[in-house]
Design an enzyme around this catalytic site. Structure first.
Site, PDB file in Angstrom:
ATOM      1  N   ASP A 293     -14.729   5.744  11.164  1.00 58.34           N
ATOM      2  CA  ASP A 293     -13.707   5.347  10.202  1.00 58.34           C
ATOM      3  C   ASP A 293     -12.680   4.468  10.938  1.00 58.34           C
ATOM      4  O   ASP A 293     -12.709   4.327  12.167  1.00 58.34           O
ATOM      5  CB  ASP A 293     -13.071   6.553   9.508  1.00 58.34           C
ATOM      6  CG  ASP A 293     -12.512   6.163   8.142  1.00 58.34           C
ATOM      7  OD1 ASP A 293     -12.274   4.967   7.918  1.00 58.34           O
ATOM      8  OD2 ASP A 293     -12.299   7.049   7.297  1.00 58.34           O
TER       9      ASP A 293
HETATM   10  C1  BGC Z   1     -10.869   4.918   4.971  1.00 58.92           C
HETATM   11  C2  BGC Z   1     -12.293   4.612   4.614  1.00 58.92           C
HETATM   12  C3  BGC Z   1     -12.473   3.145   4.378  1.00 58.92           C
HETATM   13  C4  BGC Z   1     -12.032   2.400   5.615  1.00 58.92           C
HETATM   14  C5  BGC Z   1     -12.208   0.898   5.504  1.00 58.92           C
HETATM   15  C6  BGC Z   1     -10.354   4.019   6.078  1.00 58.92           C
HETATM   16  O1  BGC Z   1      -8.988   4.175   6.261  1.00 58.92           O
HETATM   17  O2  BGC Z   1     -10.770   6.271   5.357  1.00 58.92           O
HETATM   18  O3  BGC Z   1     -12.672   5.334   3.481  1.00 58.92           O
HETATM   19  O4  BGC Z   1     -13.803   2.861   4.067  1.00 58.92           O
HETATM   20  O5  BGC Z   1     -10.670   2.683   5.839  1.00 58.92           O
HETATM   21  O6  BGC Z   1     -11.338   0.343   4.626  1.00 58.92           O
END
Ligand code: BGC
Length: 738
Positions: A293
């Site tokens: 993530d």
């Molecule tokens: C979120 C994810 C997301 C990623 C990219 C993160 O902060 O937890 O769900 O896909 O950002 O935007």
């Protein structure tokens, strides 16, 4: 006409001969017809360490879309990068960047463009928590197919969706992004989403994109519903509650998995070798890649498991995280770590191989560019609008309808439409809005005007804001109510109140909204219909007695407002059922339908509530017609483990309106070696039933698939004994023999 052709062929032949003479040969990885495995191995052999490190890295492009920033990003971008989160809206810019990767790098490896397309791209569908309430997986799949097409045509080849975290704590803002509290329902929507985004084939055609199962895993169990926090989860809970939807998504062919932010009982997901490598890759045979993530590898330091960025990179890569989202930690550290023998080349190659494989499967090597067609043909096409409208309607749940006040009677001539949501399209969109534009989203007010088209006069007042101390508009709301036959209140949550980093310690409506309901009730005595738009279950105990009807309309997306209007007028018969339980109060959390039995089920009740029942259970939802369930029939009352049991039930629509009814089939297993939940949903089916018609619902019980449960090692246990099948208010015993 023929001459230029002969001339051209001649030139090409000569060019071909001269390149042969010089010993040029198209590398195997560029041969469209060679098997992907061979192409990957051929390419991997040619790559330098730097090129490999770049493949494992993902950065953003266009996060700040100021033209100066875009120009700066273009000039500083290293086109060898493995992936970009593409915030742009424009396939031309995307192709320009891709061209650099193809033409300006030694090996011409295409960039994988990803983005969060969570519930639609330009056409917004309802938030996933709402979609789950439709129990219509075929329709959800179509929505993902449309999202895939719109995304693909805007330059995206990979979405970070579906989010399939089971969520039983509505304080957690991200509950809006998933399909509710139940592992089986979430698994079914996981499969539907993966197939919708990716299509059926292994090689993804040009109208599909790669899906991501996220966030792996147990993220919804964050302590106290606060985002990013620790989750204390037993292996038993992992296997029976949190892992099944991911297994279903992997089996459906999902190309990627995203690890979650949370620390899982002491080992953050990003470095959890047991979950990433032993379970996901080895036991389940997942061949795609794991992306971390956002910044999660660097955050291992904050989580107290790595002292510096070297340690972060080492732990994450060796545990099985293949791609580093955003923080640059792989790019900065892997070379040094290799030198120090703290990571292996074998693991690095494995990660690169997985990423390249997905790129080949997406067809990016052979068709790296997005076709550029006019935006008017890309987005919001009639089919997309039809599906968005149907899904919005099916996802709404009628929670209360005292004396059948809904649909609005033909004797009603005037309605007061009150509340901060009436003219606010933006907050109907929900968190993660893809590429949607608020100007494309219907407002409730306009939809009501169109729906009632002069037949009913509408008296509007805002009444209050979503959350404020200002009650100065209460008076005009009361006036509007006084001059109307009925009142519809449009209340709920703003977009930003759910989604990432949007937890709330109190899930009731803000006080000003509750006070508005009470003021209208007390000062006018008019019948009140409450329409809610929100991204989580709300605690409604304070105000439920003050309203005659409640429609949970969620954050329904681009075409949600006309679905609301259609349900209010009776043009649409509501058919949604809750995919998540609504507690009475915030303090009652957690409360969900498949809890385990207490030692003293009649005791242990909150003194101030006098009950352990919530406001509305999972599976609850009313309709404008009536259904009669016949007696459930079982093909046998005792079966052996290798036999099947078939259950059927006839359901008759005894009302005067056509409807769609979902039958939810539950199993309970009251005596097991490892205690089981009170009941578990094992099958659901939604069918249309015309007024007066009878249809048959069927559930084939295959003991291994339906009655077995996992232990804390994930081994499947199938025990002989008594089981119960539960549907509607019927409960039937059957026996499983060895
Ligand atoms: C979120 C994810 C997301 C990623 C990219 C993160 O902060 O937890 O769900 O896909 O950002 O935007």
């Amino acid at each position: 006409m023929k001459k230029p052709l002969i001339f051209l062929t001649g030139i090409l032949l000569l060019a071909g001969l001269s390149s042969l003479k010089k010993g040029y040969k198209t590398p195997l990885y560029k041969d469209e017809h060679a098997p992907i495995k061979q192409r990957v191995e051929d390419l991997l052999k040619r790559m330098t360490l730097d090129e490999k490190m770049m493949q494992l890295s993902q950065y953003t492009f266009g996060l700040n879309d100021n033209p100066n920033n875009i120009e700066r990003e273009k000039s500083t971008l290293d086109p060898r990068v493995g992936s970009l989160i593409y915030f742009g809206n424009d396939p031309i810019l995307r192709n320009e960047i891709q061209k650099r990767a193809i033409e300006e790098t030694r090996l011409g490896i295409p960039i994988l463009f990803g983005f969060d397309i969570i519930h639609g791209c330009k056409t917004l569908f309802p938030i996933p928590l709402a979609t789950g309430c439709s129990f219509d997986t075929a329709l959800a799949r179509k929505a993902c197919e449309i999202a895939a097409r719109e995304s693909y045509l805007s330059g995206i080849n990979w979405t970070f969706s579906p989010m399939i975290n089971i969520a039983r704590d509505p304080r957690w803002g991200r509950i809006s992004e998933g399909y509710g509290e139940d592992p089986y329902t979430t698994s079914m929507f996981a499969i539907a989403s993966v197939k919708g985004y990716q299509g059926n084939k292994n090689i993804i055609d040009s109208l599909h994109i790669a899906a991501t199962l996220k966030h792996y895993i147990a993220y919804g169990l964050s302590e106290g519903g606060r985002d990013y926090t620790y989750t204390d989860v037993s292996r038993q809970a992992l296997w029976e509650t949190y892992l099944p939807a991911f297994k279903a998504g992997v089996d459906a062919g999902a190309k990627t998995v995203m690890s979650s932010f949370n620390d899982i009982s002491g080992t953050p997901a990003t470095i959890n070798k047991y979950l990433l490598t032993d379970v996901l890759k080895n036991d389940w045979g997942f061949k795609g890649f794991v992306v971390s993530d956002w910044d999660a590898i660097a955050q291992l330091m904050a989580q107290g498991v790595a002292k510096d960025s070297m340690a972060c990179a080492q732990k994450a890569l060796m545990a099985g995280t293949d791609m580093d989202m955003l923080d640059g930690i792989y790019e900065q550290n892997l070379k040094e770590l290799l030198k120090e023998h703290r990571v292996t080349m074998q693991r690095m190659d494995d990660a690169v191989r997985r990423i390249l494989t997905v790129k080949f499967q997406l067809g990016l090597f052979d068709h790296p560019y997005t076709p550029v067609i006019p935006a008017s043909q890309r987005y919001l096409q009639p089919h997309a609008r039809t599906i968005a409208s149907k899904l919005a309607a099916e996802s709404m749940v009628l929670l209360k309808n005292k004396k059948n006040i809904l649909p609005i009677s033909s004797s009603v001539k005037s309605i007061a439409v009150i509340g901060p949501m009436v003219k606010d399209s933006f907050d109907l969109m929900g968190a993660w809005r893809g590429r949607a534009d608020v100007k494309d989203v219907e407002s409730i007010y306009t939809a009501l005007q169109e729906e009632f088209n002069g037949k009913i006069s509408l008296h509007y007042a805002k009444g209050c804001d979503f959350d404020s101390k200002d009650k100065s508009d209460f008076d005009s709301a009361i006036q509007a109510a006084k001059i109307s036959d009925e009142v519809i209140l449009f209340l709920g949550e703003k977009n930003g109140w759910s989604g990432e980093n949007a937890s709330r310690s109190n899930i009731s409506l803000p006080k000003v909204q509750e006070d508005l309901i009470k003021a209208i009730k007390e000062k006018t005595g008019k019948p009140v219909i409450l329409v809610l738009n929100n991204g989580r279950p709300l605690a409604l105990a304070n105000i439920e007695p003050d309203v005659n009807a409640i429609l949970e309309a969620w954050q329904p997306g681009t075409l949600g407002a006309s679905a609301i209007a259609g349900i209010l007028s009776g043009r649409i018969n509501p058919s949604g059922k809750l995919d998540v339980t609504f507690p009475l109060t915030t303090g009652q959390i957690p409360v969900f339908y498949d809890m385990r039995q207490s030692a003293r089920p009649q005791s242990g009740i909150y003194q101030d509530l006098g009950t352990n029942d919530p406001m509305y259970w999972f599976g609850y939802g009313l309709t404008y017609t009536t259904y009669h369930f016949g007696k459930v029939k079982l093909s046998a009352t005792s079966i052996k483990k290798k036999q099947q049991l078939i259950a059927t039930v006839h359901v008759t629509n005894t009302g005067t309106r056509d409807g769609e009814e979902t039958v939810l089939w539950y199993i309970s297993h009251p005596e097991a070696t490892i205690s089981r939940p009170q009941k578990e949903l094992k099958h659901f089916q939604k069918l249309g039933i015309k007024a007066g018609q009878t249809v048959t619902y069927k559930f084939v019980i295959n003991p291994k698939a339906v009655l077995a449960y996992p232990n804390d090692k994930g081994e499947s246990i199938l025990e002989a004994g008594d089981y119960y099948l539960m549907v509607g208010n019927q409960k039937l015993r059957f026996e499983l023999r060895n």
